[in-house]
Motif scaffolding. Structure first.
Motif, PDB file in Angstrom:
ATOM      1  N   GLU A 169       1.114  -1.149   0.215  1.00 18.64           N
ATOM      2  CA  GLU A 169      -0.490  -0.029   0.040  1.00 18.64           C
ATOM      3  C   GLU A 169       1.032   0.759  -0.146  1.00 18.64           C
ATOM      4  O   GLU A 169       0.486   2.091  -1.284  1.00 18.64           O
ATOM      5  CB  GLU A 169      -1.107   0.414   1.044  1.00 18.64           C
ATOM      6  N   GLU A 170       1.731   1.965   0.820  1.00 13.27           N
ATOM      7  CA  GLU A 170       3.049   2.369   1.041  1.00 13.27           C
ATOM      8  C   GLU A 170       3.559   2.609  -0.594  1.00 13.27           C
ATOM      9  O   GLU A 170       3.476   3.749  -1.150  1.00 13.27           O
ATOM     10  CB  GLU A 170       3.995   2.202   1.565  1.00 13.27           C
ATOM     11  N   ALA A 171       4.292   1.487  -0.969  1.00 14.28           N
ATOM     12  CA  ALA A 171       4.237   1.219  -2.162  1.00 14.28           C
ATOM     13  C   ALA A 171       3.510   2.199  -3.718  1.00 14.28           C
ATOM     14  O   ALA A 171       4.060   2.802  -3.448  1.00 14.28           O
ATOM     15  CB  ALA A 171       5.100  -0.069  -2.911  1.00 14.28           C
ATOM     16  N   LEU A 172       2.303   1.586  -3.904  1.00 13.53           N
ATOM     17  CA  LEU A 172       1.332   2.156  -4.132  1.00 13.53           C
ATOM     18  C   LEU A 172       1.017   3.835  -4.066  1.00 13.53           C
ATOM     19  O   LEU A 172       0.528   4.182  -5.322  1.00 13.53           O
ATOM     20  CB  LEU A 172       0.201   1.553  -4.499  1.00 13.53           C
ATOM     21  N   ARG A 173       1.262   4.305  -2.994  1.00  9.07           N
ATOM     22  CA  ARG A 173       0.633   5.500  -2.618  1.00  9.07           C
ATOM     23  C   ARG A 173       2.595   6.395  -3.515  1.00  9.07           C
ATOM     24  O   ARG A 173       1.649   7.563  -3.809  1.00  9.07           O
ATOM     25  CB  ARG A 173       0.624   6.049  -1.598  1.00  9.07           C
ATOM     26  N   MET A 174       3.075   6.036  -2.718  1.00  7.35           N
ATOM     27  CA  MET A 174       4.668   6.477  -3.661  1.00  7.35           C
ATOM     28  C   MET A 174       4.049   6.805  -5.491  1.00  7.35           C
ATOM     29  O   MET A 174       4.524   7.735  -5.713  1.00  7.35           O
ATOM     30  CB  MET A 174       5.901   5.481  -3.159  1.00  7.35           C
ATOM     31  N   TYR A 175       4.334   5.434  -5.649  1.00  3.59           N
ATOM     32  CA  TYR A 175       3.669   5.712  -7.502  1.00  3.59           C
ATOM     33  C   TYR A 175       2.652   6.032  -7.893  1.00  3.59           C
ATOM     34  O   TYR A 175       3.036   7.442  -8.707  1.00  3.59           O
ATOM     35  CB  TYR A 175       3.112   3.677  -8.240  1.00  3.59           C
ATOM     36  N   ASP A 176       1.129   6.125  -6.993  1.00  2.00           N
ATOM     37  CA  ASP A 176       0.316   7.386  -7.477  1.00  2.00           C
ATOM     38  C   ASP A 176       0.906   8.943  -6.993  1.00  2.00           C
ATOM     39  O   ASP A 176       0.659   9.738  -7.821  1.00  2.00           O
ATOM     40  CB  ASP A 176      -1.235   7.604  -6.171  1.00  2.00           C
ATOM     41  N   ASN A 177       1.896   9.117  -6.118  1.00  3.52           N
ATOM     42  CA  ASN A 177       2.171  10.286  -6.310  1.00  3.52           C
ATOM     43  C   ASN A 177       3.430  10.676  -7.389  1.00  3.52           C
ATOM     44  O   ASN A 177       3.171  11.540  -8.075  1.00  3.52           O
ATOM     45  CB  ASN A 177       3.346  10.708  -4.768  1.00  3.52           C
TER      46      ASN A 177
END
Length: 134
Positions: A38-46
């Motif tokens: 989830e934290e990794a996907l947030r980084m990609y969303d950013n």
């Protein structure tokens, strides 16, 4: 070899070992980390939303499978969806302590997964990947 590598693992000791080995072998200039999918996907969303260079786009992901919040399989399922198509050239190496043949077979169903290796990262493993990923 690489500018930026992304290590996704909930174990701080595994992350520390990964960073040390990658730095020692000069496998990458920068290592960024996330403690779960989830934290990794947030980084990609950013990266998608801000189109900013504050975070370098990783060229390779080392992914653990068993993590709290969001594990590696769920991360792969979402990351390979149409929502993340602009990142579909990023290669993924699964790093896991599992030896389950079903996990190995499942990994092969994801075209971005290029290898399934045992934890922890070693110098020999990075040398092997340098040759394989040329």
């Amino acid at each position: 070899m690489y500018n930026t590598i992304f290590c996704i693992d909930d174990d701080p000791i595994s992350l520390m070992i990964s960073k040390k080995m990658i730095s020692k072998t000069e496998f990458a200039k920068e290592v960024i980390t996330a403690l779960n999918g989830e934290e990794a996907l947030r980084m990609y969303d950013n990266l998608k939303e801000k189109a900013t260079d504050l975070i370098s786009k990783p060229e390779l992901i080392f992914l653990d499978l068993n993590m709290p919040v969001m594990g590696g399989w769920k991360f792969l399922e979402i990351f390979t969806s149409k929502d993340y198509l602009e990142f579909n050239t990023i290669k993924v190496i699964i790093l896991s302590s599992t030896i389950d043949p079903q996990d190995l077979a499942k990994a092969k169903t994801y075209s971005i997964v290029v290898d399934f290796l045992p934890k922890p990262i070693t110098i020999g493993m990075l040398d092997y990947l340098k040759e394989k990923l040329k």
